[in-house]
Design a protein around this motif. Structure first.
Motif, mmCIF file in Angstrom:
data_model
loop_
_atom_site.group_PDB
_atom_site.id
_atom_site.type_symbol
_atom_site.label_atom_id
_atom_site.label_comp_id
_atom_site.label_asym_id
_atom_site.label_seq_id
_atom_site.Cartn_x
_atom_site.Cartn_y
_atom_site.Cartn_z
ATOM 1 N N GLY A 105 -4.321 9.779 0.010
ATOM 2 C CA GLY A 105 -4.578 9.119 -1.525
ATOM 3 C C GLY A 105 -3.505 9.916 -2.353
ATOM 4 O O GLY A 105 -2.835 11.131 -2.016
ATOM 5 N N LEU A 141 -3.121 5.115 6.150
ATOM 6 C CA LEU A 141 -3.152 4.978 4.762
ATOM 7 C C LEU A 141 -4.395 5.167 4.124
ATOM 8 O O LEU A 141 -4.566 5.761 2.730
ATOM 9 C CB LEU A 141 -2.774 3.625 4.383
ATOM 10 C CG LEU A 141 -1.187 3.235 4.527
ATOM 11 C CD1 LEU A 141 -0.921 1.809 4.392
ATOM 12 C CD2 LEU A 141 -0.379 4.023 3.348
ATOM 13 N N LYS A 142 -5.586 4.807 4.801
ATOM 14 C CA LYS A 142 -6.871 4.970 4.186
ATOM 15 C C LYS A 142 -7.241 6.652 4.143
ATOM 16 O O LYS A 142 -7.850 6.854 3.275
ATOM 17 C CB LYS A 142 -8.057 4.264 5.175
ATOM 18 C CG LYS A 142 -7.993 2.953 4.861
ATOM 19 C CD LYS A 142 -9.165 2.335 5.717
ATOM 20 C CE LYS A 142 -9.351 0.734 5.585
ATOM 21 N NZ LYS A 142 -10.404 0.040 6.491
ATOM 22 N N SER A 143 -6.550 7.200 4.983
ATOM 23 C CA SER A 143 -7.032 8.795 5.018
ATOM 24 C C SER A 143 -5.954 9.471 3.983
ATOM 25 O O SER A 143 -6.391 10.486 3.793
ATOM 26 C CB SER A 143 -6.560 9.385 6.397
ATOM 27 O OG SER A 143 -5.109 9.303 6.691
ATOM 28 N N ARG A 150 0.727 -1.072 -0.150
ATOM 29 C CA ARG A 150 0.086 -0.025 -0.026
ATOM 30 C C ARG A 150 0.823 1.329 -0.009
ATOM 31 O O ARG A 150 0.751 2.330 -0.703
ATOM 32 C CB ARG A 150 -1.034 -0.067 1.009
ATOM 33 C CG ARG A 150 -1.929 -1.036 1.263
ATOM 34 C CD ARG A 150 -2.924 -0.879 2.416
ATOM 35 N NE ARG A 150 -3.928 -1.957 2.311
ATOM 36 C CZ ARG A 150 -4.721 -2.163 3.431
ATOM 37 N NH1 ARG A 150 -4.683 -1.288 4.414
ATOM 38 N NH2 ARG A 150 -5.573 -3.333 3.304
ATOM 39 N N THR A 204 -3.274 1.193 8.834
ATOM 40 C CA THR A 204 -4.258 1.169 8.098
ATOM 41 C C THR A 204 -5.087 2.403 8.057
ATOM 42 O O THR A 204 -5.602 2.741 6.967
ATOM 43 C CB THR A 204 -5.141 -0.281 8.212
ATOM 44 O OG1 THR A 204 -4.364 -1.284 8.306
ATOM 45 C CG2 THR A 204 -6.036 -0.357 7.337
ATOM 46 N N ALA A 205 -5.694 2.898 9.005
ATOM 47 C CA ALA A 205 -6.370 4.099 9.307
ATOM 48 C C ALA A 205 -5.544 5.137 8.548
ATOM 49 O O ALA A 205 -6.414 6.026 7.791
ATOM 50 C CB ALA A 205 -6.609 4.424 10.666
#
Length: 136
Positions: free
Chosen positions: A107, A103-105, A12, A100-101
């Motif tokens: 882009g 990386l999700k935030s 990721r 993970t949180a």
């Protein structure tokens, strides 16, 4: 609950930054601390926790092998190994959840075509003229 592995997190990060993790690590060392350095540190912590889980799981399996006798000395080793395994799992889960949180935030963004196009200019405000007359 399943969490992403350090390999999935590495993929990721590589996707987000468009480069292999090894190159990103070298790049991050030459830069002031920032998001990339934080992501790499979190990835490394996650990878270390996974290694620790494997080590303590294997050690626990050896200590509790059916052909092995268990006495008072072995019990203390079993308890210590179990405690360390539980700690490594807790660290892994926390690291995986956090990274993970983050990386999700984040882009990928495309670079603006021109600096002037990305920030609109503000209209000039009239500057009041200073009066030379004495105030009353």
């Amino acid at each position: 609950m399943t969490h992403p592995t350090s390999a999935e997190i590495a993929a990721r990060i590589e996707d987000l930054y468009g480069a292999p993790l090894g190159g990103l690590e070298a790049h991050a060392q030459d830069q002031p601390p920032g998001m990339l350095a934080a992501l790499i540190a979190s990835h490394n912590d996650l990878a270390f926790a996974e290694q620790s889980i494997s080590f303590h799981r294997d050690r626990l399996l050896r200590l509790a092998h059916p052909d092995r006798s268990i006495g008072p000395h072995e019990v203390s080793h079993l308890l210590d190994c179990t405690r360390r395994l539980a700690e490594a799992v807790a660290v892994r889960d926390a690291q995986a959840k956090t990274v993970t949180a983050v990386l999700k935030s984040l882009g990928r963004t495309s670079a603006p075509k021109s600096p002037a196009a990305s920030v609109p200019a503000l209209p000039a405000r009239p500057v009041p003229h200073a009066s030379t007359a004495p105030s009353r």
